[in-house]
Structures are given as structure tokens and as C-alpha cells.
Motif scaffolding. Sequence first.
Motif, PDB file in Angstrom:
ATOM      1  N   PHE A  51       0.835  -1.203   0.000  1.00  0.00           N
ATOM      2  CA  PHE A  51       0.000   0.000   0.000  1.00  0.00           C
ATOM      3  C   PHE A  51       0.869   1.252   0.000  1.00  0.00           C
ATOM      4  N   GLU A  53       0.007   5.059   0.910  1.00  0.00           N
ATOM      5  CA  GLU A  53      -0.953   6.038   1.396  1.00  0.00           C
ATOM      6  C   GLU A  53      -0.537   7.451   0.972  1.00  0.00           C
ATOM      7  N   ASN A  88      -0.437  -6.247  10.418  1.00  0.00           N
ATOM      8  CA  ASN A  88      -0.339  -4.830  10.106  1.00  0.00           C
ATOM      9  C   ASN A  88       0.982  -4.546   9.415  1.00  0.00           C
ATOM     10  N   LEU A 120      -0.231   0.112   9.323  1.00  0.00           N
ATOM     11  CA  LEU A 120      -1.385   0.110   8.431  1.00  0.00           C
ATOM     12  C   LEU A 120      -2.094  -1.226   8.544  1.00  0.00           C
ATOM     13  N   LEU A 122      -5.389  -3.622   7.180  1.00  0.00           N
ATOM     14  CA  LEU A 122      -6.406  -3.850   6.166  1.00  0.00           C
ATOM     15  C   LEU A 122      -7.560  -4.617   6.789  1.00  0.00           C
ATOM     16  N   ALA A 151     -12.290  -0.932  -0.236  1.00  0.00           N
ATOM     17  CA  ALA A 151     -11.396  -1.326   0.855  1.00  0.00           C
ATOM     18  C   ALA A 151     -11.660  -0.490   2.101  1.00  0.00           C
ATOM     19  N   ILE A 153      -9.235   0.682   5.117  1.00  0.00           N
ATOM     20  CA  ILE A 153      -7.826   0.739   5.505  1.00  0.00           C
ATOM     21  C   ILE A 153      -7.671   1.743   6.637  1.00  0.00           C
ATOM     22  N   SER A 155      -4.754   3.564   9.247  1.00  0.00           N
ATOM     23  CA  SER A 155      -3.350   3.790   9.583  1.00  0.00           C
ATOM     24  C   SER A 155      -3.239   4.524  10.907  1.00  0.00           C
ATOM     25  N   GLY A 168      -7.257   7.208   7.292  1.00  0.00           N
ATOM     26  CA  GLY A 168      -7.618   6.112   6.392  1.00  0.00           C
ATOM     27  C   GLY A 168      -9.128   6.023   6.296  1.00  0.00           C
TER      28      GLY A 168
END
Length: 217
Positions: A51, A53, A88, A120, A122, A151, A153, A155, A168
Amino acid sequence: MSLDKSTFLLNSAALAAGAALFGATANAQNYNGPTETTGPYLSGGYNYLDFDEDLGGDAHVSAITARAGWQLHPNFGVEADASFGIDNGEFDFDGDEDDFDLDDNEDSDFDDVIAGPGDLGLDYLIGFYGRATMPLSDRFDVSARAGYAFAEIDSTVATVGGNELVFGGSDDGFAVGASAAYDLTESMAIRADYTHYEFDTSNAESFGINLEYKFGV
């Protein structure tokens, strides 16, 4: 990941998907060799996701993936999959106080850099795709897919000033990818996938390996 790199990857993946779709159309009209079994299929396996960001850095996440699809024609099908993070991803955050309206070091301005370790997570990634398949032999085929993904997500960053930033949330965008599959038996195959996700506030690259069971009709 810079915008130029992200755009290049998306365009490259889209071109690859388009070429495979065109090839599959020609294959459906002119190819008399091996064909893919039609009917429903299920698969499950492991995904490695990278990912990027917009307000953070690169983070690598492991996930488990479940997929269901239907091969409508030897060359065309539809499928959906869902991935859930099992760890994570760690990243080094480098942002600005102004991005979060935060005076992290309490110096009465918002121009300083915020840096610190981040995690992060998911929660889920769900995608829906159209898929074009080109069998190359009785056991081996390649395919391309394009669709849309959603998604969740989250963080978390611990700043030098002792604050905790959480950003996120829900995100969505287009997704394109390609795969290769090898039939272990008439009903069982192993499939490797690459997918690029172009979300609103982040981008991701996914590399997966799945065991697929074909029900056939």
C-alpha cells in the motif's frame, strides 16, 4: 509511490489487460486448441499487498483471500474476491502538521514535519471483475481482469510529540490485473495473480497465490 509511477503502473496494467482481452476475443474466434472448462469455481489463498498512502508511506500487508467466479465461456468470465488482513504493515510516516491541523511540537505554528513509525491495517478489500482467459495448453492458461474494488484501511502513527494520528477509512477505485493458472487435475488448479488498485487516497499492488476448485458444467 509518486503520481507518475502510479500512473505508469496503472496505464501499463490497463494496456496489458486490454491486450489480453483483445487476444482472448481473437482466440475465441480463431483458436481451435485447448479450452477452459465453463462453470463456477471457488478459490482461496494468500495475498501480499503493498500500500502507498497519500498521507503516509509504503506498507506491506499479508492477507487471506477468498474468491468465487463463473467461467461463462471458455474465454470470458466474472468473479469477485475478498481479502482480509492478517497482520499490520509497518511504515515510516513523513507528513506535515498542516495536513492534520496539529501543532505536534507546540511551537504555535503548523509548518513542521511530522515523522514517526506507523502501522497500516487492512480490514477488508472486496473486488468485482470481468475476466478474459486464454488457454495456452490443456493445463496452462493466462488471463487478464478489470473491475472495481472497495477497501477499509486504517493507519495509526505515533508522532515525536507524543500524539497518535489515525487516518484512512473506506476507499474505492478501479482495479486491473493479470494471472496465470496451472491445472493440477481436471477440477483443481493453482493460480498466481497480480492486481493494481487505484484508490482515491491510496494505491496498492497485490501479489497472490490461490488454490482453485472448478465445478464445471
